[in-house]
Design a protein around this motif. Structure first.
Motif, short mmCIF file in Angstrom:
data_model
loop_
_atom_site.label_atom_id
_atom_site.label_comp_id
_atom_site.label_asym_id
_atom_site.label_seq_id
_atom_site.Cartn_x
_atom_site.Cartn_y
_atom_site.Cartn_z
N ALA A 1 0.83 -1.21 0.00
CA ALA A 1 0.00 0.00 0.00
C ALA A 1 0.86 1.25 0.00
O ALA A 1 0.57 2.23 -0.69
CB ALA A 1 -0.93 -0.01 1.21
N CYS A 2 1.93 1.21 0.76
CA CYS A 2 2.83 2.35 0.83
C CYS A 2 3.61 2.55 -0.47
O CYS A 2 3.94 3.68 -0.86
CB CYS A 2 3.81 2.13 1.99
SG CYS A 2 4.91 3.50 2.32
N ASP B 1 2.54 1.96 -3.48
CA ASP B 1 1.62 2.23 -4.60
C ASP B 1 1.54 1.07 -5.58
O ASP B 1 1.49 1.25 -6.81
CB ASP B 1 2.04 3.51 -5.35
CG ASP B 1 1.79 4.77 -4.52
OD1 ASP B 1 0.72 4.87 -3.92
OD2 ASP B 1 2.69 5.63 -4.47
N THR C 1 -4.33 0.07 -2.44
CA THR C 1 -5.03 0.91 -1.47
C THR C 1 -6.55 0.82 -1.59
O THR C 1 -7.27 1.16 -0.65
CB THR C 1 -4.59 2.38 -1.62
OG1 THR C 1 -4.68 2.75 -3.00
CG2 THR C 1 -3.17 2.56 -1.13
N ALA D 1 2.02 4.10 5.50
CA ALA D 1 0.88 3.21 5.70
C ALA D 1 1.03 2.50 7.03
O ALA D 1 2.15 2.15 7.44
CB ALA D 1 0.78 2.19 4.57
N ARG E 1 -3.54 3.67 4.50
CA ARG E 1 -2.67 4.65 3.86
C ARG E 1 -2.88 6.00 4.55
O ARG E 1 -4.02 6.52 4.61
CB ARG E 1 -2.98 4.73 2.37
CG ARG E 1 -2.08 5.69 1.60
CD ARG E 1 -0.63 5.22 1.49
NE ARG E 1 0.16 6.21 0.77
CZ ARG E 1 0.44 6.11 -0.52
NH1 ARG E 1 0.03 5.05 -1.23
NH2 ARG E 1 1.15 7.05 -1.11
N ARG F 1 -2.90 9.36 4.33
CA ARG F 1 -2.92 10.50 3.42
C ARG F 1 -2.78 11.83 4.15
O ARG F 1 -2.11 12.75 3.65
CB ARG F 1 -4.22 10.49 2.62
CG ARG F 1 -4.49 9.21 1.85
CD ARG F 1 -3.57 9.04 0.66
NE ARG F 1 -3.96 7.88 -0.16
CZ ARG F 1 -3.28 7.45 -1.21
NH1 ARG F 1 -2.18 8.08 -1.57
NH2 ARG F 1 -3.69 6.40 -1.90
#
Length: 327
Positions: free
Chosen positions: A170-171, A173, A190, A260, A270, A272
């Motif tokens: 997830a971190c 991408d 994600t 994440a 994640r 953001r």
């Protein structure tokens, strides 16, 4: 013992056809999660489609400098792959932090993404559980929930996703590639897992019959990454909290950051809000703390798991500080 049918597929189209021909079928690869759930009586598929022999076990560099990982690549093989160790350090560290060596030798990339929660109530068929039997309730909210979610949970479910690997993906991408009756599609990691909302039984966006075929990672573009996990014992324990981070620092300023959390939510979380604070800010411990605090302000801990918030905060600040200090 509950009887079930079995087919070892040699081709992807054969696997899809077998799944379609047997209502309630499930795909089987390493079996490190599904077989356990079958033994517990949580899962009882009438038919298993074994995909372990499909040609999906390669790790390949993509033309743009990224990486394509087949769905049946074993966790150990992926963790020690030279390109993963050098370019995607967080992924290698996350994989090596998961389970035991024996399980990593059997578990697959696709299976790791699709593993079910380790919530005690989900695994105990004598107890109600909305994830296992929708509408029966979530006793974990008032019961044993020390290990469960502080972010993104709902009245229907407070379970956490157990994967270490998925947090790193997830971190980084990463994208998940799926093949199903309607053809191929890709989904960002994600977006692959779902928060519980009113439908906690739906862990992912995978459609009936779809098969995970690969995971792709974009080029690292020189960014450093790391993964750090806190758990009750040094081996074979799921994360109480974990952090994956990717960061680029130039002239004392954070130029790129991705963060994440694991062990805090129903999916890899994640961060953001934290990333927005980090980008363009001074690369200092104060900045990292402020960024993580902005993310964890959304936490809603239960009676016995509030300790996860400061634990996650400390892990994140430590990882970001370490990444910024590397030459």
């Amino acid at each position: 013992m509950k009887p079930f049918g079995y087919l070892r597929a040699e081709r992807a189209d054969q696997a899809l056809a077998a799944y379609a021909a047997h209502p309630g079928a499930q795909y089987l690869a390493g079996g490190t999660n599904l077989v356990d759930l079958m033994k517990l009586g949580v899962a009882g598929p009438p038919f298993l489609v074994d995909i372990s022999r499909l040609p999906l076990d390669d790790v390949e560099e993509t033309p743009d400098g990224g990486l394509r990982v087949g769905a049946t690549v074993r966790n150990t093989d992926l963790a020690v792959h030279p390109l993963v160790r050098t370019r995607y350090t967080a992924l290698s560290q996350a994989l090596l932090a998961g389970a035991s060596a024996q399980l990593r030798n059997a578990a697959t990339t696709g299976g790791n993404l699709l593993q079910r929660t380790r919530c005690l109530y989900f695994q105990d068929t004598s107890k109600p559980c909305n994830k296992r039997e929708p509408g029966t309730g979530c006793p974990a909210r008032e019961g044993v929930h020390r290990d469960l979610a502080v972010l993104g949970h709902s009245a229907q479910c407070v379970a956490t996703h157990p994967s270490d690997m998925a947090v790193a993906l997830a971190c980084l991408d990463a994208r998940v590639h799926l093949l199903g009756p309607d053809g191929e599609r890709t989904v960002p990691v994600t977006d692959f897992h779902q928060l519980p909302g009113d439908r906690p039984e739906q862990d992912t966006v995978v459609r009936p019959g779809e098969l995970v075929t690969a995971v792709t990672l974009p080029p690292p573009a020189g960014a450093r990454s790391a993964y750090l996990k806190a758990r009750d014992r040094a081996s074979y324990a799921f994360a109480l909290a974990s952090v994956a981070a990717v960061m680029t620092v130039e002239d004392g300023v954070v130029r790129h950051a991705a963060l994440a959390f694991g062990g805090l939510a129903h999916k890899p979380w994640r961060a953001r809000a934290a990333e927005e604070v980090l980008r363009g800010a001074p690369a200092t411990r104060e900045t990292y703390a402020a960024a993580v605090d902005a993310e964890l302000a959304a936490a809603r801990p239960l009676r016995h798991n509030g300790f996860k918030v400061p634990l996650a905060r400390g892990l994140a600040v430590r990882v970001l500080t370490d990444l910024a200090s590397r030459p």
